[in-house]
Structures are given as structure tokens and as C-alpha cells.
Design a protein around this motif. Structure first.
Motif, mmCIF file in Angstrom:
data_model
loop_
_atom_site.group_PDB
_atom_site.id
_atom_site.type_symbol
_atom_site.label_atom_id
_atom_site.label_comp_id
_atom_site.label_asym_id
_atom_site.label_seq_id
_atom_site.Cartn_x
_atom_site.Cartn_y
_atom_site.Cartn_z
ATOM 1 N N LEU A 248 33.817 -50.908 -85.027
ATOM 2 C CA LEU A 248 35.058 -50.628 -85.749
ATOM 3 C C LEU A 248 35.812 -49.419 -85.230
ATOM 4 O O LEU A 248 36.989 -49.261 -85.483
ATOM 5 C CB LEU A 248 34.683 -50.280 -87.195
ATOM 6 C CG LEU A 248 34.800 -51.339 -88.234
ATOM 7 C CD1 LEU A 248 34.582 -50.712 -89.584
ATOM 8 C CD2 LEU A 248 36.151 -52.034 -88.182
ATOM 9 N N ASN A 249 35.083 -48.533 -84.553
ATOM 10 C CA ASN A 249 35.684 -47.245 -84.201
ATOM 11 C C ASN A 249 35.425 -46.944 -82.715
ATOM 12 O O ASN A 249 34.746 -45.980 -82.391
ATOM 13 C CB ASN A 249 35.038 -46.168 -85.091
ATOM 14 C CG ASN A 249 35.822 -44.890 -85.102
ATOM 15 O OD1 ASN A 249 37.048 -44.893 -84.970
ATOM 16 N ND2 ASN A 249 35.130 -43.771 -85.226
ATOM 17 N N PRO A 250 36.020 -47.766 -81.837
ATOM 18 C CA PRO A 250 35.641 -47.689 -80.423
ATOM 19 C C PRO A 250 36.400 -46.603 -79.664
ATOM 20 O O PRO A 250 36.613 -46.708 -78.471
ATOM 21 C CB PRO A 250 36.036 -49.086 -79.908
ATOM 22 C CG PRO A 250 37.204 -49.469 -80.768
ATOM 23 C CD PRO A 250 37.000 -48.833 -82.103
ATOM 24 N N VAL A 251 36.782 -45.533 -80.361
ATOM 25 C CA VAL A 251 37.712 -44.562 -79.769
ATOM 26 C C VAL A 251 37.117 -43.162 -79.612
ATOM 27 O O VAL A 251 37.810 -42.245 -79.197
ATOM 28 C CB VAL A 251 39.000 -44.466 -80.636
ATOM 29 C CG1 VAL A 251 39.702 -45.811 -80.719
ATOM 30 C CG2 VAL A 251 38.686 -43.970 -82.038
ATOM 31 N N LEU A 252 35.832 -43.009 -79.946
ATOM 32 C CA LEU A 252 35.261 -41.652 -79.926
ATOM 33 C C LEU A 252 34.398 -41.372 -78.708
ATOM 34 O O LEU A 252 34.289 -40.232 -78.268
ATOM 35 C CB LEU A 252 34.391 -41.427 -81.174
ATOM 36 C CG LEU A 252 35.076 -41.153 -82.497
ATOM 37 C CD1 LEU A 252 34.013 -40.730 -83.500
ATOM 38 C CD2 LEU A 252 36.128 -40.068 -82.369
ATOM 39 N N ILE A 253 33.728 -42.394 -78.195
ATOM 40 C CA ILE A 253 32.730 -42.170 -77.139
ATOM 41 C C ILE A 253 33.398 -41.596 -75.888
ATOM 42 O O ILE A 253 34.463 -42.049 -75.488
ATOM 43 C CB ILE A 253 31.973 -43.489 -76.828
ATOM 44 C CG1 ILE A 253 30.861 -43.233 -75.840
ATOM 45 C CG2 ILE A 253 32.893 -44.595 -76.347
ATOM 46 C CD1 ILE A 253 29.858 -44.380 -75.744
ATOM 47 N N ARG A 254 32.779 -40.546 -75.321
ATOM 48 C CA ARG A 254 33.317 -39.964 -74.090
ATOM 49 C C ARG A 254 32.191 -39.610 -73.125
ATOM 50 O O ARG A 254 31.069 -39.340 -73.533
ATOM 51 C CB ARG A 254 34.193 -38.751 -74.378
ATOM 52 C CG ARG A 254 33.570 -37.699 -75.298
ATOM 53 C CD ARG A 254 34.497 -36.500 -75.441
ATOM 54 N NE ARG A 254 35.793 -36.827 -76.009
ATOM 55 C CZ ARG A 254 36.971 -36.688 -75.391
ATOM 56 N NH1 ARG A 254 37.023 -36.215 -74.166
ATOM 57 N NH2 ARG A 254 38.095 -37.004 -75.986
#
Ligand SMILES: [Fe+2]
Length: 678
Positions: A248-254
Motif C-alpha cells: 500500500l505504501n511503496p514510496v518509502l524504501i530507499r
């Protein structure tokens, strides 16, 4: 005098037709006719009707510039005429001047409520510097004045993007309100879910779940293949890591080249997963480590549910992608931003319940960050800013209004409804989530200090997070294809209407629109990187692509899977009832159940996720424009090309999904809505 032929198209939606008396005035270079009646004796303006009329102006008005449509209650003489307060949806009007002149097309696609009139322009898109006639200049000015009166900004919570100044959806005008069909489906879906849980007595049960089995039984009634998959795999490390890429939140991983100082992972801790012949430092240098940091949650206020204080953490997760093979895997989890004896680093090699509990705390942080920031702030409140600025600063005849208005459909309604029914005191966020509206509010205020333009532009965001080549990242792969298709479409449209960079700078309405988004939405914060003016065609293309992408694909990616990933609550707990563990070796199943949300809060949130993850009918998938605001050939060709590129992307995604155990459908174009509308 010569006769004009008039053809009028009424919308097909429920309630679009009217019994009221209609007339038209023709406005030309030499003046305006009085209202000329459009009447055949009968109900000409039925829903779905296209009717022809003939009108004879008493004078020659010269070259036609505008038409004014009038609607007035019918005389009481006609029976069954519910005239007062009647509304009418006009799709378009076509006017054919005498002596074989070509018909003029006037797109409308607006509601006219009660008694009043609508002033329509011939449909060729025009930027203000193309409008030389004073009557046309006056018309665009008056139209914007009226819209700025009708749609006003307000501060809902200080530090949040400003929003529409309406308290309730009841007061919205029909142009921004859910259709009857959409509204009915929405409330039927909500009502049936609530009734089902109420019947089972669950919304009143304040205690703990007795067992995982009991939880499973309760939610058995509304299974989807994805919910089943989550239930089967929620405890697995690979699935835990997968959700950072395609959940749902595929925008944090770096990508992580340096371990944060406050996350002291050691070689010994990660050796079992990394295997022999390598080290933490070697993998950091190779670029095979990734970090998900929920630091924003540190110190955020928490809620009280059923009279009990709730708990939240700000965890960090380190992940490992073996170059060339295997899935992404978690290496280590720390449940706070402050390392020390009371904040151990949890490892996959720990006792089963210690490790599962640590992962579940991360999933709780995921719920909070996702719902407050990725979903509410970035995929609702920011698109609302685009919608409101578009209505207030761009007149109907502006090519960017024509391009963007379909991407604002129902956004003001769902957000007003959200403020009324989701985040208001006593509503679901307040009742049943670990942060409550107080915590949501603080998180949004914090994130507004950091939110920047590159996070809203997918290619820049992928680059900034260093995740260009991590395998099986479908959010990125599908999102980049859609970004590319939107960018090409927008670029063609900008080419049609803006011949040079100077023509961009000279468009005062465009500049006012960009300024309003910067100042009202991003509160004039220079460090956001949001442009406050646009100086080139290239900058304009990127900006408009960003607006369309965030109003459509982005919302779908972070919203449509809410029920799939959240229905099995332990995979995405909305709150935690016990404090996070401060040592290892204490966790058991009983403690795990006692930490999870109580029965009533679980049911409250899962019902909301069910309701909000699916578009309630009356859909307009990405790239479909049944309201034909553009009448020229060139933009219509670009629309068709955009649609065929989206169809190609969809074929690719569906083919790929056939080979996946858990398909990723959230960015398949037919499933993406044009606008944020749920
Ligand atoms: Fe949403």
C-alpha cells in the motif's frame, strides 16, 4: 431575419433532465439578442435527449461570440411540472448560423440549478492572449470572478494544505457533487458492511480478539484472492519485504549506502542472512542494502481507544537484496530512533514471536504513515489543491482547464466527505486508529515541512530514493510507464497551444494557477521546490504531468489495495494497545493478541478500508473523456493516441500479472480512476 438552428444535448445521469423553460440569447460582435425560446411543447430536455430547435433573432448580432442559456420555472399551467429547484445538466449546444455557415460547437458539461443562466463560449481552446475581443475578455474575467466566489479556500488545520471552504457535502453544488448513482452505491456499500458487522455484534465489542482463528472467521465473508494471499503469507519475511515495494505504501524504501548513526546494526547480526564471504560494509558499498525509516512518527501524539491509551513507535528496517537472485529480505528492525538497551535490534534469527511482533510494529507504523501522509495528505489534500486552483484560476475555454477538469472530478466531494465522516472528532480515525486525528494532524504538519516537488514527480522520486534497479518493483515499473504516457500526452497538448517559452510566461491565468497551488497548497514554502511560476514549455509539461499523475495513478496505487492488504488486520494493525517490547525473549501469542487492536476498532477500520478501496460506480478510468471539452482535431488525436498507449500498457501489465502468485493490478490503466474520487 434569418433563422439559426440550435441543437441541445442533455446529460444522461439521473436527474439531468428538466421541465423548466429554456431559452437562448446569441451574443455577437454587434450585440445580444433577447432570450429566444427553445420550445416544442413537450419535455425537450429529457435525460439523454438531443433536440433541434429553430430561433429567429430580431436583429443581426454580427459574428457569434457566445451563447447565453436561460432556465426559468415553467408556468403552472402545465401539469406534472416540478419546476422550482429543478436542475439540468447540459452537455453541449450547437448553433448553426444561416446561409450554410458551419455549425459552432459550445461545450458545456455543467449543471444549471434552479433559475439562472449559463454563458457558453465556442469550444476552441484559447489562452488569454488569443482573446482580442473585449466581450470575450470580459467573459473570461467574469467567469473566474464567479468561480472564485463559489469556491473559496479555508484553513482546516494550521500547517495543512488549505482546502474547500464547505462544512458538508450537502452544501456542494451539483458540478462538484457525487452523482446520484455514485452516492447511492457508496452508501449501500457502507451500509451493508456495517450491518454485517453489527449483526455479529462486533462493533460493540471492546475486548481483545480471542484468537487469530476467530479473527479469520469474522472476515471470511468478504474474501478476495489478494486477501487470501495475505492471510497465507503475512508471517513470511519475503512478503513483509515485498510490501515495501508493491504494498500500500511503496514510496518509502530507499537505497542505503551509510547506516544511520542511530541504527547500530553489526556484522554479526546480519551474517546469517548475508551468508559467508561478505560483510555489512561490502554490501553497503555494493548498494544491495535498503532502508525504510519511519522517523517522522517519533514523538507523535497517540490516541485513547475504549478508554485505554494506545502506543506508536518510529521504527527502522534494514533490508537486503541479494544481487541477481532471491527476494528482498529484512535484515534487522529497531523499534525506535534511539538505540540502547531498551531498544534492541530485532533479527530474523530471534525467537518467532519476538521477530513477528517486531515486524507487526513496523506494519503498524506503515498504517499510520500510509493513511495520514501517503494517502490523506499526498493523494487527497494535494489533489484537492490542484482541483480548487483549477476551478478558481482557469476559465472554461483555457486548454489547461479542458485538459485538467476531468482529473478533478468528485475530488472536492470525497475530501469534504472525508473531513465530515472520516477525520472529524468522533469519526473512524478518532475512534479507532492509534494516532487519532491529533496524531494525524501532527504528522501532516511535520510532513508538510519536508514534502517536495521531486516526491510528486515519479522519475525524480525513484532516482532520489536510489531504487531504479531493484527487481520486481511493479509500482515503479507500471508507474513509470504511465508517467511516460501522461507526459507524452501532455507534451503534445502543450505543443498545440504554447508555441514558445514566452507564451508560457505570458499566460497570466496559468501563472496565477501555479502561484495559487504554491501559496495555498504548499503554504508558500520555497524549500518545497514547488514552482511558484513556470518559465518554459518543458517546466509546464513536467508540472501538468505531475498534476495528472498524482490525481489518478498515484491515488490508485496507494488506495485501491487498502482492503487487500488491510483486511487481515495483523498485517496492517491500525493501532497497538501495549507498549513496544524493550527486550527480547518475552513475546508470546497471548501478548501478541493483547497488543493488536480491540475487536470494535478492527471492525471499524476494516469497514472503512472496504468502503474506500473500491470506486463506487459511475467510473471514469484514466484517459477516458466522455465530456468532450476539446473540439479541435489536434487535441482529439492526442487523446486517442494517449488511450491507445494506455491500452498497450494494460496489456503488458495483465500479461505480467498472469505469471505472478500475487498480481499487482493497482496501476493497470482500466482500474485507475481519472481523478481522486474515493
Ligand atoms: Fe482515497
Amino acid at each position: 431575419m434569418a433563422k439559426f438552428r440550435v441543437r441541445v444535448s442533455t446529460g444522461e445521469a439521473f436527474g439531468a433532465g428538466t421541465w423548466d423553460k429554456m431559452s437562448v440569447s446569441i451574443v455577437g460582435t454587434r450585440g445580444e439578442t433577447p432570450p429566444l425560446s427553445l420550445d416544442h411543447l413537450g419535455k425537450e430536455f429529457n435525460a439523454g435527449a438531443e433536440e433541434d430547435f429553430e430561433v429567429t433573432p430580431p436583429q443581426d448580432v454580427g459574428q457569434v461570440l457566445l451563447v447565453r442559456l436561460h432556465k426559468a420555472p415553467l408556468a403552472r399551467s402545465r401539469p406534472l411540472a416540478p419546476s422550482a429547484g429543478d436542475a439540468w445538466f447540459c452537455r453541449w449546444l450547437q448553433l448553426t448560423p444561416p446561409q450554410g455557415a458551419a455549425p459552432l460547437h459550445f461545450p458545456c458539461y455543467q449543471w444549471l440549478e434552479g433559475e439562472g443562466s449559463l454563458l457558453l463560449r465556442e469550444g476552441t481552446a484559447k489562452i488569454s492572449w488569443e482573446d482580442h475581443h473585449p466581450t470575450l475578455q470580459q467573459q473570461r474575467w467574469e467567469e473566474l470572478q464567479a468561480r472564485r466566489e463559489a469556491y473559496r479556500w479555508k484553513t482546516y488545520i494550521p500547517g495543512w494544505p488549505r482546502c474547500l471552504n464547505e462544512e458538508t457535502v450537502k452544501h456542494l453544488n451539483l458540478n462538484i457533487k457525487y452523482s446520484v448513482a455514485k452516492n447511492t452505491t457508496f452508501y449501500l456499500r457502507g451500509g451493508s458492511s456495517l450491518a454485517e458487522l453489527k449483526l455479529k455484534g462486533l462493533l460493540d465489542r471492546k475486548g481483545l480478539w480471542k484468537s487469530l482463528k476467530e479473527m479469520r472467521r469474522v472476515f471470511n465473508f468478504r474474501k478476495t484472492p489478494a486477501v487470501e494471499y495475505v492471510f497465507e503469507h503475512w508471517q513470511e519475511d519475503a512478503f513483509f519485504a515485498y510490501q515495501f515495494l508493491n504494498g500500500l505504501n511503496p514510496v518509502l524504501i530507499r537505497r542505503c549506502h551509510y547506516l544511520p548513526k542511530n541504527f547500530p546494526v553489526t556484522d554479526a547480526m546480519v551474517a546469517p542472512v548475508l551468508g559467508p564471504g561478505t560483510s555489512l560494509q561490502a554490501e553497503l558499498e555494493k548498494g544491495s542494502l535498503f532502508l525504510v525509516d519511519y522517523g517522522l512518527l517519533a514523538g507523535v501524539r497517540t490516541n485513547v481507544i475504549n478508554g485505554r491509551p494506545q502506543f506508536s513507535t518510529a521504527p527502522m528496517t534494514l533490508l537486503y537484496q541479494h544481487p541477481g537472485r532471491g527476494p528482498l529480505l529484512p535484515l534487522a528492525i529497531q523499534l525506535s530512533q534511539t538505540p540502547g538497551p531498551n531498544s534492541p535490534i530485532f533479527l530474523p534469527s530471534d525467537d518467532k514471536w519476538d521477530w513477528l511482533l517486531a515486524k507487526t510494529w513496523v506494519r503498524n507504523a506503515e498504517f499510520s504513515i500510509h493513511e495520514a501522509l501517503t494517502h490523506l495528505l499526498q493523494a487527497h489534500l494535494v489533489p484537492e489543491v490542484f482541483a480548487l486552483a483549477t476551478l478558481r484560476q482557469l476559465p472554461h475555454c483555457h486548454p489547461l482547464f479542458k485538459l485538467l477538469i476531468p482529473h478533478t472530478r468528485y475530488t472536492l466531494h470525497i475530501n469534504t466527505l472525508g473531513r465530515e465522516r472520516l477525520i472529524a472528532p468522533g469519526q473512524v480515525v478518532d475512534r479507532s486508529t492509534g494516532l487519532g486525528i491529533g496524531g494525524f494532524s501532527e504528522l501532516i504538519q511535520k510532513n508538510m515541512e519536508q514534502l517536495n516537488y521531486s516526491a510528486l514527480c515519479l522519475p525524480d522520486d525513484i532516482r532520489a530514493r536510489g531504487v531504479e534497479d531493484i527487481p520486481d518493483y511493479y509500482y515503479r515499473d507500471d508507474g513509470m510507464q504511465i508517467w511516460g504516457a501522461v507526459e507524452r500526452f501532455v507534451s503534445e497538448m502543450i505543443d498545440i497551444y504554447y508555441p514558445s517559452d514566452e507564451s508560457v510566461r505570458d499566460d497570466s491565468e496559468l501563472q496565477a494557477w501555479v502561484w495559487e497551488i504554491f501559496s495555498e497548497g504548499f503554504l508558500g514554502r520555497e524549500s518545497s521546490g514547488l514552482p511558484s511560476t513556470l518559465g518554459t514549455r518543458e517546466a509546464l509539461i513536467q508540472y501538468v504531468t505531475m498534476v495528472i499523475f498524482n490525481c489518478s495513478a498515484k491515488h490508485s496505487a496507494v488506495s485501491a489495495g487498502q482492503y487487500d492488504f488491510g483486511a487481515w488486520m495483523p498485517n496492517l494493525p491500525p493501532t497497538m494497545q501495549l507498549p513496544p517490547p524493550t527486550s527480547k525473549g518475552q513475546a508470546r501469542l497471548e501478548g501478541f493478541l493483547a497488543t493488536l487492536p480491540p475487536v470494535n476498532a478492527t471492525c471499524d477500520v476494516v469497514t472503512a478500508l472496504w468502503l474506500l478501496s473500491k470506486e463506487p460506480g459511475d467510473r471514469r478510468p484514466l484517459g477516458t473523456y466522455p465530456d468532450e471539452h476539446f473540439i479541435e482535431e489536434a487535441p482529439r488525436r492526442s487523446i486517442a493516441a494517449f488511450q491507445s498507449r494506455l491500452a498497450e500498457i494494460s496489456r503488458y501489465i495483465q500479461e505480467r500479472n498472469r505469471s505472478l502468485a500475487l498480481p499487482y493490478p493497482y496501476l493497470d490503466p482500466p482500474l485507475i480512476e481519472n481523478s481522486v474520487s474515493i
